[in-house]
Write a protein that holds these residues in place. Structure first.
Motif, PDB file in Angstrom:
ATOM      1  N   PHE A   1       0.827  -1.213   0.000  1.00 59.55           N
ATOM      2  CA  PHE A   1       0.000   0.000   0.000  1.00 59.55           C
ATOM      3  C   PHE A   1       0.861   1.263   0.000  1.00 59.55           C
ATOM      4  O   PHE A   1       0.585   2.206  -0.728  1.00 59.55           O
ATOM      5  CB  PHE A   1      -0.951  -0.003   1.199  1.00 59.55           C
ATOM      6  N   PHE A   2       1.927   1.239   0.805  1.00 62.75           N
ATOM      7  CA  PHE A   2       2.743   2.443   0.919  1.00 62.75           C
ATOM      8  C   PHE A   2       3.506   2.722  -0.382  1.00 62.75           C
ATOM      9  O   PHE A   2       3.558   3.862  -0.859  1.00 62.75           O
ATOM     10  CB  PHE A   2       3.725   2.296   2.094  1.00 62.75           C
TER      11      PHE A   2
ATOM     12  N   LEU B   1       2.733   1.799  -3.380  1.00 56.65           N
ATOM     13  CA  LEU B   1       1.766   2.229  -4.408  1.00 56.65           C
ATOM     14  C   LEU B   1       1.400   3.701  -4.213  1.00 56.65           C
ATOM     15  O   LEU B   1       1.395   4.488  -5.158  1.00 56.65           O
ATOM     16  CB  LEU B   1       0.520   1.361  -4.254  1.00 56.65           C
ATOM     17  N   TRP B   2       1.134   4.049  -2.986  1.00 57.25           N
ATOM     18  CA  TRP B   2       0.689   5.413  -2.689  1.00 57.25           C
ATOM     19  C   TRP B   2       1.788   6.435  -3.016  1.00 57.25           C
ATOM     20  O   TRP B   2       1.531   7.464  -3.650  1.00 57.25           O
ATOM     21  CB  TRP B   2       0.280   5.507  -1.214  1.00 57.25           C
TER      22      TRP B   2
ATOM     23  N   PHE C   1       2.166   6.893  -6.699  1.00 54.46           N
ATOM     24  CA  PHE C   1       1.091   7.719  -7.251  1.00 54.46           C
ATOM     25  C   PHE C   1       1.316   9.193  -6.925  1.00 54.46           C
ATOM     26  O   PHE C   1       1.002  10.058  -7.729  1.00 54.46           O
ATOM     27  CB  PHE C   1      -0.267   7.254  -6.739  1.00 54.46           C
ATOM     28  N   LEU C   2       1.841   9.451  -5.741  1.00 54.42           N
ATOM     29  CA  LEU C   2       2.113  10.845  -5.372  1.00 54.42           C
ATOM     30  C   LEU C   2       3.218  11.434  -6.248  1.00 54.42           C
ATOM     31  O   LEU C   2       3.089  12.540  -6.766  1.00 54.42           O
ATOM     32  CB  LEU C   2       2.584  10.922  -3.908  1.00 54.42           C
TER      33      LEU C   2
ATOM     34  N   LYS D   1       2.104  11.475 -10.172  1.00 54.29           N
ATOM     35  CA  LYS D   1       0.684  11.812 -10.398  1.00 54.29           C
ATOM     36  C   LYS D   1       0.428  12.346 -11.817  1.00 54.29           C
ATOM     37  O   LYS D   1      -0.439  11.834 -12.536  1.00 54.29           O
ATOM     38  CB  LYS D   1       0.260  12.853  -9.352  1.00 54.29           C
TER      39      LYS D   1
ATOM     40  N   LEU E   1       0.933   9.745 -14.580  1.00 51.83           N
ATOM     41  CA  LEU E   1      -0.115   8.729 -14.569  1.00 51.83           C
ATOM     42  C   LEU E   1      -1.415   9.282 -15.131  1.00 51.83           C
ATOM     43  O   LEU E   1      -2.126   8.600 -15.874  1.00 51.83           O
ATOM     44  CB  LEU E   1      -0.339   8.205 -13.148  1.00 51.83           C
ATOM     45  N   LEU E   2      -1.740  10.514 -14.772  1.00 52.25           N
ATOM     46  CA  LEU E   2      -2.982  11.088 -15.277  1.00 52.25           C
ATOM     47  C   LEU E   2      -2.885  11.359 -16.782  1.00 52.25           C
ATOM     48  O   LEU E   2      -3.869  11.298 -17.496  1.00 52.25           O
ATOM     49  CB  LEU E   2      -3.320  12.382 -14.533  1.00 52.25           C
TER      50      LEU E   2
ATOM     51  N   GLY F   1      -2.132   7.297 -18.176  1.00 54.58           N
ATOM     52  CA  GLY F   1      -2.856   6.148 -17.641  1.00 54.58           C
ATOM     53  C   GLY F   1      -1.906   4.975 -17.440  1.00 54.58           C
ATOM     54  O   GLY F   1      -0.703   5.169 -17.210  1.00 54.58           O
ATOM     55  N   SER F   2      -2.447   3.761 -17.573  1.00 54.56           N
ATOM     56  CA  SER F   2      -1.610   2.584 -17.292  1.00 54.56           C
ATOM     57  C   SER F   2      -0.514   2.395 -18.342  1.00 54.56           C
ATOM     58  O   SER F   2       0.448   1.663 -18.111  1.00 54.56           O
ATOM     59  CB  SER F   2      -2.477   1.330 -17.223  1.00 54.56           C
TER      60      SER F   2
ATOM     61  N   ASN G   1       2.128  13.205 -29.717  1.00 55.15           N
ATOM     62  CA  ASN G   1       2.598  13.082 -31.106  1.00 55.15           C
ATOM     63  C   ASN G   1       4.065  12.683 -31.231  1.00 55.15           C
ATOM     64  O   ASN G   1       4.780  13.199 -32.089  1.00 55.15           O
ATOM     65  CB  ASN G   1       2.410  14.415 -31.859  1.00 55.15           C
TER      66      ASN G   1
END
Lengths: 495, 432
Positions: free
Chosen positions: A211-212, A214-215, A218-219, A222, A225-226, A229-230, A419
């Motif tokens: 969990f840690f 992953l978190w 993501f931080l 961020k 990832l946005l 995506g994957s 592109n």
């Protein structure tokens, strides 16, 4: 720890570190991919902050990824000059592998000679030389951190704080922390399926790290990832280029990259401890090897990165093999030839690991390091041309940005960019297209004012100059490297 | 329910309501409180779903302004009420802590927040489904459950099908006749076969990867853990596994309709996992607290990502200003990006009707004659362009395709220009 053991360990570290430094200082330069890291470190050194928005990359874009490794290298420049720091620190980090491999193997085998032997072997895995010798990649620190984490995980009840510190460092530096997390999860599954008694503390630590880790990822990532995506896993590499980085894993390539001795005996130990015997530590490293194998097979990790970590795992497993082998030979009638057998193994290791490692270093010097003619040409550009965009081949993008301080249309950092495939195709068209008008149209599209053509580019496209070069493209520099100026513009007609 | 429990539920709902209001308030500052995305405007103009029926009635009785306010309020109320009903349904059989955790996971999921702020249709479907199931579990009132269920099935056959399958899976063992009766009546009356034929869409599942209708990866991970945690009780919990399988299959086919259901069922599984983490005996207490804190931070992180994305979603006040300006011009057909269509229709009252292929043929036309032909065929009177279209969405160069042709002032007149938005009137389409 006994003084003699410390002395031996320091000696092993110094041997590995010394050989690496000797090879690294054969050139003052780094490989093409390292120049972005070099810019980051220089920028941090000058301003105290990393480059988060790069005005020279793709006409200006945000820079993804974690900057922590760059800060560590920049911190080193407090004590040493920049060029020395960038040669010494990464090589010192990766040489620490020998120390940690010694401790891991000692814990597994309880044999000091075996631990020492594997520690030396870990310093000469050919693929590690390929990925880290002239490269400023964070792998130099990430690989030792993964094995420090595993070392502390093996005695988690007493080493929890150390494990947490190493895991935190690993996670903030690189997304490769996921490899460790996945292998720990796989280890628990393997232990459960084998009926080994599950240690509660191990389960708790795996839950937390999952969990840690992953978190934190993501931080840190961020925006990337946005944006992607994957598909961020494949680094936004254009579809037709993805095979160059995430290619299929073959046995022959693995043998050459990792070395015959660690590969063959390491694979045997995985087989033995998965199907025949039960041992928690062996399951831990077998789980990491299988996880890496699966990630490589599914093309979820860069081939060179995956093989580098896999190489070290197999070296550790080789240590177990040597322990079993020595124990077995001592029980037989040929016990007195034990040293002879070990000598044969070492000779084969020397031929298949040390020799390829040095050969790889020599090969890289010729193929992956920019020559002095390229550096001089780019320095000429910096002092003799106005600021603007310069067309350069994909692999040379970082070099142009770092030495000439010019904007590039493409470079190997594909993240947070749109592109990419179109830009790569446009650059290829500029170098190889037969028509001047098409080239001018593309050059105007990117507002490019110079074209950089290195011997490497000429060799790649099998050309000796721009096919359409005339008074619109005067050659302003021609000393092995050719630099063309864009002197004409296309005017739009009324439609 | 005791007082403490009521207080906890109210606290959870109040916190989520406050969080959900952040984008609404932020948009009140940056975009004058405009609704997010094209969907609410489609609902106001459209028919066929429960949400659009309600908005249609409000619009015809109280006017557009009231309908816009209702489009903001109804989805938020629907999710809050629906979430509370989900809690009551779970509370019937499961422990208090599981019900509370499931409510927290669900209501803070990206799917629920997006339904509150953007996808009003899904919010009302969820409310109707929760209401139907809650009534179904009552001793005497159960026949009345068909009313919300029929409305829901008429409104979204795909969503309705999943709920009916769920009701049957969970209750066939105990109330075979009751579940058969409700499912058959609601299904036959509510669902038309044609309604199920929807084009499969490809949507992202994970909120942290930018999906605004997805679930936090931490909830999903915890849900996977939950599946293992309750595996020992699989005979009594089979309904949850079967329903998850049905919803996962539905999500594959109809991702937008099923996102909310997937969030709900994942939340329930995640709740079981976290309950286990809370009650199990830990060797390292520090690790226990850090793990639980990380899960909470992870869910909160996903929620903030969704809130951030929704806050800066289109349309903004500058776009609306241009459409209001367009509304004062003579009636005609507007050429623009397809996704802007619902807003153009709502705010300007103009038409937005053109085949996508024709629109792109005009956007990339290099010959004026050809562009004029397609413009005439589609009866286009106005062209609406913004910076997003000029900077890569349609064009990559300043004078590419239509952007170059617009220089011909015999054919096109610029009637509006402000903050990167341009409206061009098509003045003369004669080919001579």
């Amino acid at each position: 720890m006994k003084a003699s053991r410390i002395a031996v360990l320091i000696t092993v570290f110094l041997i590995v570190f010394g050989v690496r430094l000797f090879l690294a200082f054969q050139t003052p330069e780094f490989n093409y991919d390292s120049y972005q890291e070099l810019r980051q470190v220089e920028h941090i050194k000058e301003t105290g902050r990393h480059i988060s928005h790069d005005p020279l990359s793709y006409g200006g874009k945000d820079v993804g990824g974690s900057p922590f490794y760059s800060y560590i290298l920049a911190a080193g420049t407090i004590f040493m000059p920049l060029d020395i720091t960038l040669k010494v620190l990464p090589n010192a980090f990766i040489s620490l592998l020998a120390v940690i491999i010694f401790f891991i193997t000692l814990k597994i085998t309880r044999k000091r000679e075996v631990a020492l032997f594997t520690a030396i072997i870990s310093g000469f895995v050919p693929i590690i030389y390929e990925t880290t010798l002239y490269n400023l990649s964070s792998l130099c620190l990430v690989i030792p951190l993964i094995f420090f984490c595993l070392h502390f995980f093996m005695s988690i009840k007493t080493s929890l704080p150390w494990f947490l510190v190493c895991f935190l460092a690993l996670t903030v530096i690189s997304p490769l922390a996921f490899v460790l997390i996945l292998s720990l999860i796989f280890y628990l599954a393997l232990a459960k399926s084998e009926g080994l008694r599950m240690s509660r503390s191990e389960l708790e630590v795996v839950l937390f790290t999952t969990f840690f880790g992953l978190w934190l990822q993501f931080l840190i990532h961020k925006n990337t990832l946005l944006f992607h995506g994957s598909s961020v896993i494949w680094k936004n590499i254009p579809a037709d280029m993805i095979g160059r980085f995430f290619s299929d894993l073959t046995v022959v390539e693995s043998l050459v990259s990792i070395g015959v001795i660690p590969f063959v005996f390491g694979v045997y130990i995985i087989y033995r401890y998965i199907f025949k015997e039960k041992d928690r530590a062996m399951h831990l490293f077998a789980a990491l090897a299988i996880t890496l194998g699966l990630l490589l097979w599914m093309k979820l990790i860069l081939l060179s990165t995956g093989l580098s970590i896999l190489g070290i795992v197999l070296v550790i497993l080789l240590g177990k093999f040597l322990q079993l082998f020595i124990n077995y030979v001592q029980k037989t009638k040929v016990a007195r030839y034990k040293n002879l057998f070990l000598g044969v193994i070492f000779t084969v290791f020397f031929i298949t690991s040390i020799v390829p490692s040095v050969t790889i270093a020599q090969k890289q010097l010729v193929e992956d390091i920019p020559g002095q003619d390229e550096i001089l040409a780019l320095k000429w550009v910096e002092s003799n041309s106005p600021e603007g965009t310069m067309v350069a081949e994909l692999e040379e993008g970082y070099l142009v940005m770092a030495v000439a301080h010019r904007n590039t249309i493409i470079n190997p950092d594909f993240l947070l960019t749109d592109n990419v495939a179109e830009r790569i195709s446009d650059v290829e068209e500029i170098f190889t297209g037969p028509h001047k008008t098409d080239a001018l149209s593309l050059l105007q599209k990117y507002n490019a004012s110079y074209i950089y053509m290195s011997p490497k580019t000429m060799e790649k496209y099998d050309i000796i100059g721009l096919p359409y070069a005339d008074q619109c493209f005067p050659t302003v520099y021609d000393k092995g490297v050719k630099i063309y100026k864009v002197a004409c513009r296309l005017e739009e007609g009324e439609g | 329910m005791n007082r403490k429990e009521i207080l906890m539920v109210i606290s959870i709902l109040a916190i989520v309501l406050l969080l959900a209001l952040i984008p609404v308030l932020a948009r009140g500052i940056v975009s004058e409180g405009l609704l997010i995305g094209p969907e609410p405007y489609e609902a106001i103009n459209g028919t066929g779903t429960a949400f659009s029926w309600m908005l249609g009635i409000i619009k015809s009785v109280l006017g557009l302004k009231a309908a816009l306010t209702a489009a903001k309020a109804i989805p938020i109320a629907s999710i809050i009420l629906g979430g509370f009903m989900l809690f009551l349904i779970l509370r019937l059989e499961r422990s208090r802590i599981v019900s509370l955790l499931a409510l927290t996971f669900f209501i803070s999921s990206s799917a629920a927040i997006s339904a509150m702020l953007r996808f009003g249709d899904y919010a009302t479907h969820f409310l109707l489904a929760s209401l139907g199931i809650l009534i179904f579990t009552r001793k005497r009132a159960w026949p009345f459950s068909v009313i919300p269920l029929i409305i829901m099935c008429r409104s979204s056959p795909a969503f309705g099908l999943a709920i009916l399958v769920g009701i049957f899976i969970f209750s066939a063992k105990r109330y075979l006749v009751r579940s058969l009766a409700v499912c058959l009546v609601s299904g036959l009356v509510g669902i038309s076969v044609q309604g199920l034929v929807t084009v499969p869409g490809q949507k992202l599942l994970i909120a942290d990867f930018g999906a605004i209708t997805g679930v936090s990866i931490f909830t999903l991970l915890a849900a996977f853990g939950g599946m293992f945690v309750i595996w020992n009780r699989r005979t009594t919990m089979a309904g949850y596994y079967l329903f998850l399988a049905a919803v996962a299959a539905g999500f594959w086919l109809w991702p937008s309709e099923y996102a909310l259901l997937l969030a709900a069922i994942s939340s329930i599984f995640a709740a079981f996992a976290v309950e286990r983490l809370l009650v199990m005996k830990w060797q390292f207490n520090l690790i226990k607290h850090l793990t639980l804190l990380t899960i909470a931070c992870g869910v909160l992180f996903s929620l903030l990502v969704t809130l951030d994305t929704l806050t800066v979603s289109q349309p903004d006040s500058l776009m609306v200003q241009s459409w209001l300006s367009l509304s004062r011009m003579p009636k005609g057909n507007v050429l623009s990006l397809e996704e802007y269509g619902p807003w153009i229709r709502s705010f300007s009252g103009q038409e937005h009707s053109i085949q996508t292929s024709d629109a792109y043929e005009i956007f990339y036309a290099v010959e004026l004659k050809k562009a004029k032909t397609v413009l005439a065929e589609n009866n286009i009177s106005y062209i609406w362009i913004n910076d997003e279209m000029k900077n890569g969405r349609i064009w990559h160069q300043p004078e590419e395709g239509l952007l170059f042709l617009l220089r011909n002032n015999e054919t096109f007149n610029k009637v509006y220009q402000h903050a990167g938005i341009e409206i061009w009137e098509v003045a003369n389409l004669s080919l001579s």
